[in-house]
Design a protein around this motif. Structure first.
Motif, short mmCIF file in Angstrom:
data_model
loop_
_atom_site.label_atom_id
_atom_site.label_comp_id
_atom_site.label_asym_id
_atom_site.label_seq_id
_atom_site.Cartn_x
_atom_site.Cartn_y
_atom_site.Cartn_z
N LEU A 21 0.84 -1.19 0.00
CA LEU A 21 0.00 0.00 0.00
C LEU A 21 0.88 1.25 0.00
N CYS A 98 -7.06 0.14 -2.96
CA CYS A 98 -5.72 -0.42 -3.18
C CYS A 98 -5.59 -1.69 -2.35
N ASP A 100 -2.80 -4.86 -1.22
CA ASP A 100 -1.41 -5.31 -1.28
C ASP A 100 -1.31 -6.82 -1.34
N ASN A 105 -6.04 -3.65 2.58
CA ASN A 105 -6.52 -2.65 1.63
C ASN A 105 -6.62 -1.25 2.22
N GLN A 106 -6.68 -0.27 1.33
CA GLN A 106 -7.04 1.11 1.64
C GLN A 106 -8.23 1.46 0.75
#
Length: 281
Positions: A21, A98, A100, A105-106
């Motif tokens: 991320l 996003c 990884d 996530n974001q």
């Protein structure tokens, strides 16, 4: 079989997969991009429908391509959409996600037409469910509809601090993660399902712990929605809360092993097979 009515968000997920991320101010070169239907309300509706529940969704979308994508996906899973308003000229909600390599996530959510969701009408539901990605008036309307239907009211106050704590406490049951549980301390209803990711969930106030099944995480996006939707669907179908929570935990475990939100949600048969394998010596 009872009806599960959900009032919630409808969103197009724009998902980028990369090695890690990005930190603030940093760009990271990604590896793959995916556009998929999402939104907490829609996610929970699909998860519940695939588990065998009858589901009706109330919400709002734009008349754009993203809205058509989301509506088609919901209809394909048998979710009843007559209470979803289509606003001409409005944009459907979008989530920029996003992910990884570890599946973390974001998420940046842009409400779009979700900001236009209005209070839903009673529809004879057994369970009403809402989340925090819609206006406060709509959430208050879910409580009113549940009272009119004589239904169980469930709140998933996510994202954290998205719902007035005083409103959360008026629901019959709240489904929260550990961050939300801490933020809403003193404002939750008596009955709570506390989700703990790979550590399963806890039923409160009894304190009964239900473990998660082993899973290799690929993408954790939407796993909480899978658990909440399946839990609510099971309760609407008349299952005891302990049994339906075990089922919901297994469904969420399967979902993290696949990419995306709605695309990752298992069918009832898949969850039953996973649970059966877990009990075989």
């Amino acid at each position: 079989m009872g009806l599960l009515a959900i009032c919630g968000s409808i969103t197009a997920d724009l998902i980028g997969y990369g090695p890690r991320l990005p930190r603030p101010g940093e760009s990271v070169l990604g590896r793959r991009f995916l556009v998929a239907p999402g939104g907490k309300g829609a996610n929970q509706a699909v998860a519940a429908a695939r588990s065998g529940a009858r589901v009706r969704l109330a919400g709002a979308r734009g008349d754009d391509a993203h809205g058509e994508l989301c509506a088609a996906a919901l209809a394909a899973d048998g979710v009843e959409l007559s209470a979803v308003a289509v606003h001409r000229g409005a944009t459907t909600g979008v989530a920029l996600i996003c992910v990884d390599e570890a599946g973390e996530n974001q998420i940046l959510a842009i409400p779009g037409a979700n900001a236009l969701v209005t209070p839903p009408s009673p529809c004879g539901a057994s369970v009403w469910l809402c989340q925090g990605e819609i206006p406060a008036a709509a959430i208050d309307g879910v409580l009113a509809a549940a009272r009119a239907d004589g239904a169980l009211s469930i709140c998933n106050p996510s994202p954290v601090n998205a719902i007035d704590p005083e409103l959360v406490g008026r629901f019959d049951l709240a489904v929260v993660n550990e961050l939300e549980h801490e933020a809403l301390r003193g404002h939750l209803p008596e009955r709570v399902v506390l989700t703990r990711g790979a550590r399963g969930a806890v039923l409160l106030p009894s304190g009964e712990e239900l473990p998660a099944l082993p899973a290799r995480a690929v993408d954790t996006t939407g796993a909480g929605d899978a658990l909440t939707g399946v839990l609510a669907g099971g309760l609407a179908s008349g299952m005891a809360i302990e049994a339906t929570l075990r089922f919901a935990i297994a469904a969420a475990g399967i979902s993290v092993e696949r990419e995306g939100c709605q695309t990752s949600y298992p069918t009832r048969a898949e969850v039953e097979r996973r649970l059966q394998r877990s009990t075989v010596p």
